[in-house]
Design a protein around this motif. Structure first.
Motif, mmCIF file in Angstrom:
data_model
loop_
_atom_site.group_PDB
_atom_site.id
_atom_site.type_symbol
_atom_site.label_atom_id
_atom_site.label_comp_id
_atom_site.label_asym_id
_atom_site.label_seq_id
_atom_site.Cartn_x
_atom_site.Cartn_y
_atom_site.Cartn_z
ATOM 1 N N ASP A 147 63.732 58.467 53.321
ATOM 2 C CA ASP A 147 64.891 57.996 54.057
ATOM 3 C C ASP A 147 65.074 56.782 54.666
ATOM 4 O O ASP A 147 64.055 56.248 55.208
ATOM 5 C CB ASP A 147 64.901 59.180 55.380
ATOM 6 N N PRO A 148 66.080 55.870 53.964
ATOM 7 C CA PRO A 148 65.969 54.877 54.206
ATOM 8 C C PRO A 148 66.432 54.475 55.860
ATOM 9 O O PRO A 148 66.291 53.502 56.397
ATOM 10 C CB PRO A 148 67.484 53.844 53.544
ATOM 11 N N ARG A 149 66.770 55.300 56.543
ATOM 12 C CA ARG A 149 67.044 55.294 58.026
ATOM 13 C C ARG A 149 65.779 55.204 58.720
ATOM 14 O O ARG A 149 65.599 55.154 60.148
ATOM 15 C CB ARG A 149 67.896 56.339 58.487
ATOM 16 N N ARG A 150 64.518 55.804 58.074
ATOM 17 C CA ARG A 150 63.366 56.026 58.788
ATOM 18 C C ARG A 150 62.693 54.421 58.947
ATOM 19 O O ARG A 150 62.514 53.503 58.039
ATOM 20 C CB ARG A 150 62.517 56.670 58.255
ATOM 21 N N TRP A 151 62.368 54.148 59.937
ATOM 22 C CA TRP A 151 61.428 52.978 60.449
ATOM 23 C C TRP A 151 60.111 52.781 59.984
ATOM 24 O O TRP A 151 59.463 54.018 60.020
ATOM 25 C CB TRP A 151 61.419 52.519 61.766
ATOM 26 N N ARG A 152 59.649 51.842 59.325
ATOM 27 C CA ARG A 152 58.178 51.820 58.609
ATOM 28 C C ARG A 152 57.550 50.900 59.253
ATOM 29 O O ARG A 152 57.831 49.801 59.492
ATOM 30 C CB ARG A 152 58.636 52.044 56.905
#
Length: 251
Positions: A147-152
């Protein structure tokens, strides 16, 4: 729009400008530390510019004599801009790390395969249904992990990306995160305000006003106005005298 959101948008919009400014010539008209410091810097900057041009000319002559020096040359960088970028990026990324640790849910766990040797299916139809369900859950788990909205915590960890991710949390955008608490919003607001202030001061894009510690001979306080690319001007609140780099312009 909240103050925190405004600051985060400012950082995201002007981060590239700050990176460009790291290799640009210094702007002598920046706000500085007061009018006296500004006036002193004018003479110093002239002397430094003459010395820089002399050294640059000598360097270019040495390159002309050296046939192995080919390709692009490194350009001088403004170290205080790079220092500002490092401080801003470290603060925003650390803030995003902390907020993500507190608010972001863990990714969906992929399903494990059933051991049919010890727990066989009653029929092939049941096995096919279970296999189809497992594939569906595997796809959901993979999509949630990516999910691109997830902070990594690895990979893309830049100041602009951190600002945009924090902005999404402040604006309640959908994503794999719970809603922020008031304390978390205050934390983001404090970090964003400090980062935006540093960025605006480095780029000289915000109007500023400062009072000098030493009063005028008349006893009045001296206010210095500048920023936004304007030349600093000092004003005595006691006698009304006004100064610029050319001297007294009004009395």
């Amino acid at each position: 729009m909240s103050t925190a959101a405004t600051h985060l948008r400012t950082i995201a919009l002007h981060w590239a400008d700050l990176a460009d400014a790291a290799g640009a010539p210094s702007q002598i008209g920046a706000f500085g530390l007061g009018l006296r410091g500004y006036l002193a810097r004018l003479d110093q900057a002239d002397a430094e510019q003459v010395e820089y041009e002399r050294l640059q000319a000598a360097y270019l002559r040495s390159l002309e004599r050296d046939p192995i020096q080919l390709g692009d040359r490194p350009v001088p960088v403004r170290l205080h801009i790079l220092d500002t970028m490092r401080v801003i990026e470290a603060a925003l990324v650390a803030c995003a790390d902390d907020i993500a640790h507190a608010t972001q849910r863990a990714p969906i766990t992929a399903p494990s395969a059933r051991r049919t040797a010890t727990a066989p299916y009653a029929s092939q139809r049941d096995a096919d249904i279970a296999a189809a369900d497992r594939r569906r859950r595997e796809q959901l788990a993979l999509a949630d992990q990516r999910d691109p909205r997830r902070w990594r915590y690895t990979g893309r960890r830049t100041a602009s990306y951190a600002a945009l991710w924090l902005l999404a949390r402040v604006e309640r955008a959908p994503g794999p995160c719970r809603r922020l608490t008031e304390a978390e919003e205050r934390r983001i607001g404090t970090v964003a305000a400090g980062a935006a202030e540093r960025l605006e001061r480095a780029l000289d894009i915000a109007a500023q006003r400062r009072t000098l510690e030493q009063p005028h001979e008349c006893g009045g306080l001296i206010d210095v106005h500048g920023g936004e690319g304007r030349v600093p001007v000092a004003h005595c609140t006691g006698c009304g005298r006004v100064w610029a780099e050319g001297g007294v312009i009004a009395a």
